[in-house]
Every structure is written in structure tokens, then in C-alpha cells.
Design an enzyme around this catalytic site. Structure first.
Site, mmCIF file in Angstrom:
data_model
loop_
_atom_site.group_PDB
_atom_site.id
_atom_site.type_symbol
_atom_site.label_atom_id
_atom_site.label_comp_id
_atom_site.label_asym_id
_atom_site.label_seq_id
_atom_site.Cartn_x
_atom_site.Cartn_y
_atom_site.Cartn_z
ATOM 1 N N ASP A 66 0.884 -1.294 0.089
ATOM 2 C CA ASP A 66 0.111 -0.085 -0.093
ATOM 3 C C ASP A 66 0.687 1.187 0.117
ATOM 4 O OD1 ASP A 66 -2.115 1.754 0.344
ATOM 5 O OD2 ASP A 66 -3.016 0.942 1.963
ATOM 6 N N ASP A 67 0.764 2.057 -1.091
ATOM 7 C CA ASP A 67 1.503 3.181 -1.033
ATOM 8 C C ASP A 67 3.148 2.998 -1.240
ATOM 9 O OD1 ASP A 67 -0.804 4.434 -0.915
ATOM 10 O OD2 ASP A 67 -0.421 5.474 0.631
ATOM 11 N N CYS A 99 -5.822 4.437 -3.590
ATOM 12 C CA CYS A 99 -6.225 3.306 -3.336
ATOM 13 C C CYS A 99 -7.236 2.575 -3.752
ATOM 14 C CB CYS A 99 -5.959 3.069 -1.527
ATOM 15 S SG CYS A 99 -4.660 3.602 -0.634
ATOM 16 N N ASP A 335 -0.322 -0.779 -4.882
ATOM 17 C CA ASP A 335 -1.421 -0.206 -5.390
ATOM 18 C C ASP A 335 -1.025 1.478 -6.051
ATOM 19 O OD1 ASP A 335 -1.156 1.218 -3.031
ATOM 20 O OD2 ASP A 335 -3.222 0.855 -2.218
ATOM 21 N N ASN A 336 -0.121 1.826 -5.467
ATOM 22 C CA ASN A 336 0.211 3.267 -6.022
ATOM 23 C C ASN A 336 1.542 3.682 -5.582
ATOM 24 O OD1 ASN A 336 -2.328 3.973 -3.963
ATOM 25 N ND2 ASN A 336 -0.468 4.929 -3.410
#
Length: 526
Positions: A66-67, A99, A335-336
Site C-alpha cells: 500500500d503506497d 487506493c 497499489d500506487n
């Protein structure tokens, strides 16, 4: 290529150049000298043979972070080992650097403009909308479940999903279709004192070191792998970590690691591009307090991914111990991305800059070329059809992406896309959103962006544009949009509109096959 008036199409073809990059990404640097001895995990013991033959129906282990931005990878030795053992995608982007929209695209293989999930929550995003629209009925989990795979999900699902949430009048906590095993959390970003929906039963965890969420997810995944291997049934497991998302909470054993580490001072750090768009141009220089805050945050992000990296190593070792390493494809991604100080921006994402939209995608296992770098553009919508292809089935026709299986083997199919689409709809201004940013000037207005291996083109809802030639300006510090001639802009606009409205694998593949426009007239050097 999108349909254009004859004179524009003719001019575009005469002025165009299909750029064959053929380049490979450099070997990422190792951890800095500031890294203390013993602060990182050893590489996994399993090393695949140089010519790893394909397996008819390989197992799949998918670790989604995540991130996680690319500048964290040098501090993750097990990810570096995975790169060495397999294939890395150097032009892999997310459909939306936020997200929930990104995760919806991963699950469904569809762009945000087709899933309808364009924010983290509310009327145009989040789990409840995803569920109401029926998106859960058709995901890579349902594909693999129908193909006879045991499937498991552990960790962060979609924003607005809570462990005790019920749907459709059911009194039992919701488990989406397609999953054999399920353990998903809600607001668990602190790493402790959280709850998980474990196969329809809510279980609460405390604040002991052994309750640290990343470690709990790792243990569950390892148990699932061991059990599935013993059952001699193909399996797919997604482990979706909450780290390194804000507030970047490391495992207790990593709290003192990497003393003195600071955020990278890239060429873009603390600088606004020349000819910056209106939302970015007024940004003043970073203050000493902001710089200190980001330096501390970057160190904590590096600390927080140590447990994630150990998980990757432990998962690969578990595969070896269970005797299925040679039958399993391991995939690592995010996710990013994330920015911290680049372009004078405080910590966040959602821009069309490389910091936010390009993320790691690494895979290793049977049928995956060893030590290879793929430069062809790939997107997170490609993961669902890839997983289906590996499992020997075909993704549904509504899927927008294409299978990466041939690229994993070292072959780029004829007619592969040359451009990727990035979408961004509305800033995160809801205080209930975990990505809420009190400093709204750090969040761009809505935009669509076209990214090829050589340039990035952005159209904002307010009419402003950006064009960066990343061959001569890899740090994106000179916006050339104002110097583009009308015919060039028409080609770019038409290509972007075609991608931003496409639906289905074939139309989206056709829309993504644009001719790389020749560089615009030279502008002032950044």
C-alpha cells in the site's frame, strides 16, 4: 490509433516516430551506508534454475503493498532477490494513483471509468459502491475459483470495508465470492489493535509485538501455502499489506533501524517544473519543518517495509519447504506510488508524475524469464487476465487489460500497447478518507493522462495541460505543452479520449496502440 480527420492523420503519421526503447532499467542501488548491520533480512534460499520451464497450472502468490514507491525497493533485499530471479516491469503504471480505484482495477481488470470506482469512499467510490454495482461477482478470485484453485485473501481489501460489515440482509460478516479463505481488516493502518473478518467471524487483535499486522498476515499466508501444498491442489493467495501507508508504523523490532536516513534529494525535490500547471505553479519553497517531517516519514516508511520484505522472503522459503517453489509464480507490486518533497509537494499521491503512477511489478517462477526487464507498457488492469491465463482460463470479455504471461516469458506480443491510461477524479477532501489531505493545494484537479515509454501527456478538467519528454527530462521539470503545435495536440487529445472511453480488451488494446509522436520543438532546458 484513434480516428482523426484525414489531414490530421496524414500529418501525424508523417511527423511520427515509433520509438523502440529496447532499454533496461539499471540495477537498483543497495541500502545506503546509513543502514545498520542486520537491519535487513537475508535473501530467500530458493533460487530458480536459469531456464525455468512453464507449469501448466502454477500456483500464484501475490504480495500487494500500500503506497509503496519505487525509492523503497533498494532497502528491500528480498524484492531485489526476486528481481534477480525473475522479471521486472520498468514501465508498469496504475490506472489511478489512489487506493480504492487502483485495487478495484486490480480485482476486476477494468479501468476506473468502467468500474465506476473513482474515489476511496462516498457516492463514487469505496467498497459499498463496488459491492452494489456487482463488481465482486467477477474478479480474478472468481476466475481462479472456477478454475479449481484454492484461493485466499489476507489484509486490506477496499476502503470502506469493515470486518463486521454485512450486505444483502445477511447477519454474517461479509466474505466476497471466489475466496476459499478470507481474513480482511478495516482501518488497520496503525498495525495494532485491529480486527479481522476471518471467514465470517470477527477476531480482534491487541498491541503485543506478535499482533503486528504484517506478521500476522504473513503467518496466515504461510499456513495456507503449507496446507494447500499438502492437499495437492493449485492455489492462489493475495497478501495485501497496509504498509507503508501513513502513519508508516514499523514492526517493533525495526523501530531503531536506519538511523539518520533522509528522503531522497532527487532533481525534482523542492522544485516546481517550468511552465507548471496552475494547481502546482504557486507552490512556495519547502520549509525546514516540512523537510524534517518528510525525512522522518521516509525513514519510517523504510522501517515499515522491512516486515513486508521479510514476509516475501518467508513466503518463498515456505514454498521451498513445501516442495512447490518450482510450481509457483510469485508476484510483488503496489497499489500506487508516493511523493515526499518532489515538486514542492508534501507527502501524498494522486499526481501524474512518475513518483505516483509508476510502481514496482516483479515476478519470478515457472515460465518467467530470469534476470529480465520488460520495457513494454503494462498496467494493473493486466493482472487479472494474467492470473487467469496462468490458471489456464480466459478472463471475461468485459476485462480491459491483457495477459502479461508472454511478456513474463520474454516475448512481447505483436500489437502490444504503446500507451497507458491514468485517471484521477476529484481530490480526496473528505476527512473520513484515509487519504484526506488538509493541504488541498497538494492535490491536483481531475485529469486524464497518457503515458508512453518516452513521454507523459496530461489534460486537466480546468483545461490546462502538461507534456513531458522523459527521454531528455526524466525528472519532469520542463512542461512543453505550451509549445506543441495544434496538429500534435489534436493527435494527443484524440488518443487520450479513445483510451479514456474504451471498454473491453480488444477496444482498449486498439486505443492503446498509438504512434509515439516525435519530440516537440526544443524548449528551454529545466
Amino acid at each position: 490509433m484513434p480516428t482523426l480527420p484525414r489531414h490530421l492523420a496524414h500529418a501525424a503519421v508523417l511527423a511520427a516516430l515509433l520509438v523502440a526503447t529496447g532499454c533496461t532499467a539499471p540495477e537498483p542501488p543497495g541500502p545506503t551506508a546509513a543502514s545498520p548491520a542486520g537491519s535487513v533480512a537475508p535473501a530467500p534460499s530458493h533460487v530458480p534454475s536459469p531456464e525455468s520451464a512453464p507449469v501448466a497450472r502454477p500456483n500464484i502468490v501475490f504480495l500487494l503493498t500500500d503506497d509503496l514507491s519505487g525509492n523503497l525497493v533498494p532497502y528491500m533485499p528480498n524484492v531485489l532477490a526476486l528481481q534477480k530471479d525473475g522479471t521486472t516491469f520498468s514501465n508498469y503504471t496504475v490506472t489511478d494513483s489512489l487506493c480504492c480505484p487502483s485495487r478495484a482495477s486490480i480485482l476486476t481488470g477494468r479501468y476506473p471509468h468502467n468500474t465506476g470506482i473513482v474515489k476511496n469512499n462516498g457516492s463514487d467510490g469505496g467498497f459499498r459502491l463496488f459491492q452494489r454495482r456487482g463488481e465482486e461477482k467477477s474478479t480474478f478470485a472468481t476466475d481462479l475459483s472456477k478454475a479449481g484453485y484454492r484461493t485466499a485473501f489476507y489484509g486490506k481489501y477496499l476502503n470502506e470495508y469493515w470486518p463486521g460489515v454485512t450486505v444483502g440482509g445477511s447477519k454474517k460478516p461479509h466474505v466476497p465470492p471466489g475466496w476459499t479463505e478470507w481474513a480482511a481488516g478495516g482501518d488497520a493502518y496503525d498495525g495494532f489493535d485491529y480486527a479481522l473478518n476471518e471467514n465470517g467471524t470477527v477476531r480482534r487483535y491487541g498491541s503485543r509485538p506478535q499482533d503486528y499486522l504484517t506478521d500476522v498476515l504473513s503467518a496466515k499466508a504461510r499456513d495456507f501455502i503449507t496446507g494447500s501444498a499438502a492437499a495437492k491442489q493449485p492455489f492462489m493467495v493475495e497478501i495485501s499489506t497496509y504498509m507503508p501507508h501513513l502513519p508508516y508504523v514499523p514492526a517493533p523490532r525495526d523501530v531503531g533501524s536506519f538511523p539518520g536516513l533522509k528522503a531522497p534529494r532527487t532533481a525534482a525535490y523542492g522544485r516546481v517544473p517550468t511552465n507548471a500547471p496552475p494547481w502546482l505553479a504557486p507552490h512556495s519553497a519547502l520549509t525546514a519543518a516540512q523537510i524534517e517531517h518528510m525525512d522522518q516519514g521516509f525513514r519510517r516508511r523504510v522501517q515499515s517495509v522491512q516486515a513486508v520484505d521479510r514476509m516475501l522472503g518467508d513466503l518463498r522459503n515456505t514454498l521451498t519447504e513445501a516442495g512447490v517453489a518450482d510450481d509457483t509464480v510469485v508476484v510483488f507490486s503496489s497499489d500506487n506510488g508516493y511523493h515526499m518533497g518532489e515538486y514542492r509537494l508534501n507527502p501524498g499521491k494522486m499526481t501524474a508524475f512518475e513518483t505516483d503512477i509508476t510502481v514496482p511489478l516483479v515476478a519470478a517462477g515457472p515460465g518467467v524469464k530470469v534476470g529480465h526487464v520488460v520495457s513494454a507498457p503494462a498496467e494493473n488492469i493486466d493482472l487479472r487476465p494474467t492470473f487467469a491465463d496462468l490458471a489456464g482460463v480466459t478472463a471475461p470479455p468485459e476485462v480491459d487489460g491483457r495477459s502479461l504471461k508472454p511478456l513474463l516469458a520474454g516475448t512481447t506480443p505483436a500489437g502490444w500497447r504503446t500507451a497507458a491510461l491514468i485517471e484521477h477524479s476529484d481530490p480526496a477532501t473528505d476527512p473520513a478518507d484515509p487519504d484526506y489531505n488538509r493541504e488541498s493545494e497538494n492535490i491536483p484537479p481531475s485529469y486524464d493522462a497518457l503515458r508512453t515509454a518516452t513521454f507523459t501527456y496530461v489534460e486537466y478538467v480546468d483545461g490546462s495541460r502538461e507534456y513531458y519528454d522523459r527521454r531528455s527530462d526524466p525528472d519532469q521539470l520542463l512542461n512543453l505543452a505550451g509549445g506543441l503545435d495544434p496538429e500534435h495536440l489534436a493527435v494527443l487529445h484524440g488518443a487520450l479520449r479513445a483510451l479514456a472511453t474504451c471498454a473491453g480488451a480488444d477496444p482498449c488494446a486498439e486505443a492503446g496502440r498509438i504512434i509515439e509522436a516525435a519530440p516537440p520543438p526544443p524548449g528551454r532546458s529545466p
